[in-house]
Design an enzyme around this catalytic site. Structure first.
Site, PDB file in Angstrom:
ATOM      1  N   ASP A 333       0.795  -1.221   0.000  1.00 15.93           N
ATOM      2  CA  ASP A 333       0.000   0.000   0.000  1.00 15.93           C
ATOM      3  C   ASP A 333       0.833   1.279   0.000  1.00 15.93           C
ATOM      4  O   ASP A 333       1.448   1.658   1.002  1.00 15.93           O
ATOM      5  CB  ASP A 333      -0.964   0.025   1.207  1.00 15.93           C
ATOM      6  CG  ASP A 333      -2.194   0.878   0.954  1.00 15.93           C
ATOM      7  OD1 ASP A 333      -2.958   1.093   1.897  1.00 15.93           O
ATOM      8  OD2 ASP A 333      -2.374   1.342  -0.192  1.00 15.93           O
ATOM      9  N   LYS A 382      -8.087  -1.378   3.394  1.00 13.43           N
ATOM     10  CA  LYS A 382      -7.456  -0.052   3.480  1.00 13.43           C
ATOM     11  C   LYS A 382      -7.452   0.456   4.921  1.00 13.43           C
ATOM     12  O   LYS A 382      -6.482   1.048   5.388  1.00 13.43           O
ATOM     13  CB  LYS A 382      -8.208   0.927   2.582  1.00 13.43           C
ATOM     14  CG  LYS A 382      -7.601   2.282   2.414  1.00 13.43           C
ATOM     15  CD  LYS A 382      -6.279   2.291   1.681  1.00 13.43           C
ATOM     16  CE  LYS A 382      -6.409   2.083   0.214  1.00 13.43           C
ATOM     17  NZ  LYS A 382      -5.127   2.268  -0.520  1.00 13.43           N
ATOM     18  N   LYS A 423      -8.330  14.139  -3.773  1.00 13.28           N
ATOM     19  CA  LYS A 423      -8.671  13.619  -2.446  1.00 13.28           C
ATOM     20  C   LYS A 423      -8.664  14.732  -1.417  1.00 13.28           C
ATOM     21  O   LYS A 423      -7.772  15.581  -1.418  1.00 13.28           O
ATOM     22  CB  LYS A 423      -7.627  12.564  -2.060  1.00 13.28           C
ATOM     23  CG  LYS A 423      -7.736  12.085  -0.633  1.00 13.28           C
ATOM     24  CD  LYS A 423      -6.676  11.094  -0.278  1.00 13.28           C
ATOM     25  CE  LYS A 423      -5.294  11.699  -0.275  1.00 13.28           C
ATOM     26  NZ  LYS A 423      -4.264  10.679  -0.021  1.00 13.28           N
ATOM     27  N   LYS A 500       2.507   2.073   3.375  1.00  8.88           N
ATOM     28  CA  LYS A 500       1.741   2.253   4.606  1.00  8.88           C
ATOM     29  C   LYS A 500       1.898   1.081   5.566  1.00  8.88           C
ATOM     30  O   LYS A 500       1.911   1.244   6.781  1.00  8.88           O
ATOM     31  CB  LYS A 500       0.246   2.367   4.280  1.00  8.88           C
ATOM     32  CG  LYS A 500      -0.236   3.626   3.630  1.00  8.88           C
ATOM     33  CD  LYS A 500      -1.740   3.660   3.818  1.00  8.88           C
ATOM     34  CE  LYS A 500      -2.519   4.509   2.854  1.00  8.88           C
ATOM     35  NZ  LYS A 500      -2.383   4.253   1.451  1.00  8.88           N
TER      36      LYS A 500
HETATM   37  N1  NAD Z   1      -2.676   8.001  -3.792  1.00  5.24           N
HETATM   38  C1  NAD Z   1      -3.116   6.904  -4.429  1.00  5.24           C
HETATM   39  O1  NAD Z   1      -3.594   6.938  -5.551  1.00  5.24           O
HETATM   40  C2  NAD Z   1      -2.985   5.590  -3.714  1.00  5.24           C
HETATM   41  C3  NAD Z   1      -2.352   5.543  -2.470  1.00  5.24           C
HETATM   42  C4  NAD Z   1      -2.219   4.313  -1.830  1.00  5.24           C
HETATM   43  C5  NAD Z   1      -2.698   3.163  -2.442  1.00  5.24           C
HETATM   44  N2  NAD Z   1      -3.318   3.260  -3.651  1.00  5.24           N
HETATM   45  C6  NAD Z   1      -3.817   2.023  -4.229  1.00  5.24           C
HETATM   46  O2  NAD Z   1      -3.347   1.888  -5.569  1.00  5.24           O
HETATM   47  C7  NAD Z   1      -4.314   1.135  -6.314  1.00  5.24           C
HETATM   48  C8  NAD Z   1      -4.611   1.850  -7.617  1.00  5.24           C
HETATM   49  O3  NAD Z   1      -5.115   3.135  -7.328  1.00  5.24           O
HETATM   50  P1  NAD Z   1      -5.760   3.936  -8.563  1.00  5.24           P
HETATM   51  O4  NAD Z   1      -6.211   5.260  -8.033  1.00  5.24           O
HETATM   52  O5  NAD Z   1      -4.870   3.878  -9.746  1.00  5.24           O
HETATM   53  O6  NAD Z   1      -7.056   3.030  -8.833  1.00  5.24           O
HETATM   54  P2  NAD Z   1      -7.858   2.813 -10.208  1.00  5.24           P
HETATM   55  O7  NAD Z   1      -9.131   2.152  -9.819  1.00  5.24           O
HETATM   56  O8  NAD Z   1      -7.893   4.059 -10.988  1.00  5.24           O
HETATM   57  O9  NAD Z   1      -6.938   1.788 -11.013  1.00  5.24           O
HETATM   58  C9  NAD Z   1      -6.947   0.412 -10.725  1.00  5.24           C
HETATM   59  C10 NAD Z   1      -6.900  -0.307 -12.060  1.00  5.24           C
HETATM   60  O10 NAD Z   1      -6.762  -1.709 -11.809  1.00  5.24           O
HETATM   61  C11 NAD Z   1      -7.538  -2.396 -12.768  1.00  5.24           C
HETATM   62  N3  NAD Z   1      -7.723  -3.748 -12.245  1.00  5.24           N
HETATM   63  C12 NAD Z   1      -8.558  -4.177 -11.277  1.00  5.24           C
HETATM   64  N4  NAD Z   1      -8.393  -5.506 -11.092  1.00  5.24           N
HETATM   65  C13 NAD Z   1      -7.390  -5.911 -11.928  1.00  5.24           C
HETATM   66  C14 NAD Z   1      -6.752  -7.150 -12.206  1.00  5.24           C
HETATM   67  N5  NAD Z   1      -7.118  -8.270 -11.581  1.00  5.24           N
HETATM   68  N6  NAD Z   1      -5.756  -7.178 -13.125  1.00  5.24           N
HETATM   69  C15 NAD Z   1      -5.394  -6.055 -13.781  1.00  5.24           C
HETATM   70  N7  NAD Z   1      -5.976  -4.846 -13.587  1.00  5.24           N
HETATM   71  C16 NAD Z   1      -6.968  -4.785 -12.667  1.00  5.24           C
HETATM   72  C17 NAD Z   1      -8.775  -1.556 -12.920  1.00  5.24           C
HETATM   73  O11 NAD Z   1      -9.428  -1.818 -14.145  1.00  5.24           O
HETATM   74  C18 NAD Z   1      -8.191  -0.138 -12.886  1.00  5.24           C
HETATM   75  O12 NAD Z   1      -7.880   0.310 -14.175  1.00  5.24           O
HETATM   76  C19 NAD Z   1      -5.524   0.963  -5.407  1.00  5.24           C
HETATM   77  O13 NAD Z   1      -5.491  -0.299  -4.762  1.00  5.24           O
HETATM   78  C20 NAD Z   1      -5.322   2.039  -4.356  1.00  5.24           C
HETATM   79  O14 NAD Z   1      -5.924   1.739  -3.112  1.00  5.24           O
HETATM   80  C21 NAD Z   1      -3.483   4.420  -4.303  1.00  5.24           C
HETATM   81  O1  LIP Z   2      -1.921   7.233   1.431  1.00  2.00           O
HETATM   82  P1  LIP Z   2      -3.053   7.909   2.125  1.00  2.00           P
HETATM   83  O2  LIP Z   2      -3.336   9.285   1.586  1.00  2.00           O
HETATM   84  O3  LIP Z   2      -2.958   7.855   3.612  1.00  2.00           O
HETATM   85  O4  LIP Z   2      -4.342   6.977   1.809  1.00  2.00           O
HETATM   86  C1  LIP Z   2      -5.125   7.159   0.665  1.00  2.00           C
HETATM   87  C2  LIP Z   2      -6.523   7.092   1.170  1.00  2.00           C
HETATM   88  O5  LIP Z   2      -6.716   8.225   2.020  1.00  2.00           O
HETATM   89  C3  LIP Z   2      -7.476   7.140   0.018  1.00  2.00           C
HETATM   90  O6  LIP Z   2      -8.794   7.095   0.515  1.00  2.00           O
HETATM   91  C4  LIP Z   2      -7.239   5.948  -0.861  1.00  2.00           C
HETATM   92  O7  LIP Z   2      -8.108   6.027  -1.937  1.00  2.00           O
HETATM   93  C5  LIP Z   2      -5.848   5.959  -1.401  1.00  2.00           C
HETATM   94  O8  LIP Z   2      -5.651   4.724  -2.072  1.00  2.00           O
HETATM   95  C6  LIP Z   2      -4.804   6.091  -0.321  1.00  2.00           C
HETATM   96  O9  LIP Z   2      -4.685   4.847   0.330  1.00  2.00           O
END
Ligand code: NAD
Ligand code: LIP
Length: 544
Positions: A333, A382, A423, A500
């Protein structure tokens, strides 16, 4: 058109890709050399003899301690040749996947674009490796600090050189995915649209029970089969081999930035050991997630696998398999915004002797990640990763906290489509201060989530790739030398600064303090070129 094109360093008028002119496949002239008998440079390697100094503590009389200084002599070996490296993202078509790809393309081409505030140039802000520095030493004459870019401490891959590809259950090409994400400025998207449109994600395994049902309408690019099977493992291994061959790569890193999955149950006889996990996949067990299938495929393909999401991809059987195959894994994460701030602020408050008693963390966002997290099982993954981040700092301070005592801590995430990727994070920190006083800190943090996560993806990839070129051996304290050079443990806990819920080798403590995480990474890299750990004693400015 190829089943999926890739973003290739040669596909654009490449800029000087790395510091001091190095590009993939070469050993750059280092920015500095250590003038010491403990460090030897050859064309191929840097060898560094390093004495690791710690203290061993045992109980003494009357509840006191006896402290014994302890030294271990290590030798580190760093391969200097920077390999031609590929990044394959799972979730390539998501907000993070499309945004980090666009960012690398814009940096590689040195793009600038019009915004309301005027001209904006591509940059790598938010990346520790590309945007921060470390102290090299003090000037021999003036005693002023000399700081260098973090990226120059070891011969690292430059993100501009990364060849990018990957998988997604959505078939949108990356230009359409970039539009769907609604993260980047139209003027920038216009400049990179053609190259982005050439990138089409590979089809991917999709097991509906692991992500929110609201994701189903995206799943139009899936492999046959709705539960784990060896065919999926072998297909993903072939995808990696084909990508490597098609792009003449020496190394590939696979990173999960797909949706957050629900936690998998840990089941004896199913995912508790490597052998049981492989049998469970063979048998199509429904408790094996897509992310675990990717991890298994990468381990068997000796390809590092990093998990940027909070689910427990690394069930015990995966860790066992990684150890058996001496293959790197890391997670979990991305630590991008609210939690990153928390791991710095809690460290500050507790180390200042301020007794934090309550943390309320609320956020809402409107991107697809938020949509997926609006489902309870995915939110729970999460909530766990966002909640455990203060444990080590609290447990380390027995002056403020009795055993088992800890601050109240609540985490709330709401899906509000209107705000998209922007966000909103709102935190309240409540603490006891001197003589019965209280301090309340409110923090409001608004930012595009994907613009915070994308630089972390770059750091995770660059540091993981660097770790594949570092080995160690030692004359152990008991004299049994580790004759041959070895890799670090398969679980890359050195990545914790970007994560995280840092995964550690079985039994190793979890460190969440942001400062400690950065110090560990920095000082391990420094030791590889014979530099002592960063010390802020500055005795040269105190003792004269
Ligand atoms: N700041 C951030 O954006 C942030 C921070 C921490 C964690 N994350 C984590 O990162 C991940 C992605 O975030 P995001 O904003 O890009 O999300 P998003 O939903 O925009 O992108 C996720 C992508 O994964 C694809 N997907 C789902 N299942 C799949 C599979 N089995 N194989 C291949 N592709 C698949 C979806 O179609 C989508 O395009 C999430 O799990 C999110 O919690 C994001
Ligand atoms: O990294 P961070 O900002 O503490 O946590 C974020 C969360 O606040 C948000 O809700 C989630 O969508 C992101 O994936 C990310 O995990």
């Amino acid at each position: 058109m190829a089943p999926h094109a890739q973003l290739d360093a040669e596909s654009t008028n490449g800029h000087s890709h790395s510091q001091n002119g190095a590009s993939a496949g070469s050993a750059a002239e280092p920015l500095f050399v250590l003038d010491s008998p403990n460090v030897v440079y050859t064309d191929a390697e840097i060898r560094s003899k390093y004495t690791y100094r710690t203290s061993k503590v045992k109980n003494g009389a009357n509840g006191g301690y006896i402290v014994m200084p302890h030294e271990t002599a290590y030798e580190f070996k760093v391969e200097r040749k920077v390999p031609r490296t590929g990044l394959m993202m799972v979730g390539l078509g998501g907000n993070n996947g499309s945004t980090v790809t666009a960012g690398i393309l814009a940096n590689r081409q040195g793009l600038t674009w019009e915004t309301r505030e005027g001209q904006q140039s591509a940059n790598y802000y938010g990346s520790l490796t590309m945007g921060s520095t470390m102290k090299l030493g003090t000037d021999a004459e003036t005693l002023r600090d000399v700081n260098i870019p973090f990226r120059d401490v070891l011969p690292m891959v430059h993100p501009n050189d990364l060849v990018i590809g990957g998988w997604d259950i959505s078939k949108l090409n990356l230009a359409a995915a970039m539009d769907r994400a609604k993260v980047l400025e139209p003027c920038l998207k216009h400049l990179i649209r053609k190259e982005m449109a050439q990138m089409v994600p590979l089809p991917s395994p999709y097991y509906p029970d692991f992500i929110a049902a609201n994701q189903e309408d995206r799943a139009d690019n899936v492999l046959p089969g709705s539960k784990a099977c060896m065919e999926h493992v072998e297909r993903l291994r072939k995808d990696i081999r084909d990508f490597k061959a098609a792009n003449d790569l020496e190394k590939v890193i696979v990173l999960w930035t797909a949706n957050t999955e629900r936690f998998a149950d840990i089941l004896e006889g199913v995912n508790d050991t490597a052998d049981n996990l492989l049998k469970a996949i063979e048998a199509g067990h429904e408790e094996v997630s897509p992310s675990t299938v990717f991890a298994v495929a990468c381990i068997l393909e000796k390809t590092p696998f990093i998990n940027g999401s909070p689910q427990n991809t690394f069930v015990p059987g995966v860790i066992d398999l990684a150890e058996k195959h001496d293959s790197y894994i890391g997670g979990d994460d991305f630590k991008s915004g609210q939690t990153k701030m928390k791991s710095a602020l809690v460290d500050f408050l507790i180390n200042a002797g301020i007794k934090l008693t309550s943390i309320a963390s609320y956020n809402h966002l409107g991107n697809n990640d938020g949509k997926n997290l609006s489902s309870q099982k995915q939110f729970r993954s999460k909530e766990i990763s966002k909640s455990n981040v203060v444990d080590d700092m609290v447990e380390a301070n027995s002056v403020l906290y009795a055993p088992g005592e800890h601050p109240d801590h609540t985490v709330v995430i709401k899906y509000m489509p209107a705000v998209g990727d922007n966000k909103r994070a709102m935190d309240e920190y409540y603490a006891e201060i001197f003589m019965g006083g209280h301090q309340t800190i409110f923090i409001s943090n608004v930012c595009e989530d994907s613009l915070l996560a994308s630089p972390l993806i770059i750091d995770l990839v660059l540091i993981t790739e660097m770790m594949t070129r570092i080995q160690w051996k030692t004359e152990s304290s008991t004299g049994e030398a580790t004759k041959e050079f070895k890799n670090f443990h398969s679980v890359l806990s050195v990545l914790s600064y970007m994560l995280k819920a840092p995964l550690t080798p079985p039994g190793a403590p979890v460190i969440n303090s942001l400062a400690k995480q950065r110090a560990a990474l920095t000082n391990i890299f420094r030791a590889c070129v014979g530099l002592e750990p960063e010390s802020d004693m500055t005795l040269e400015h105190k003792l004269y």
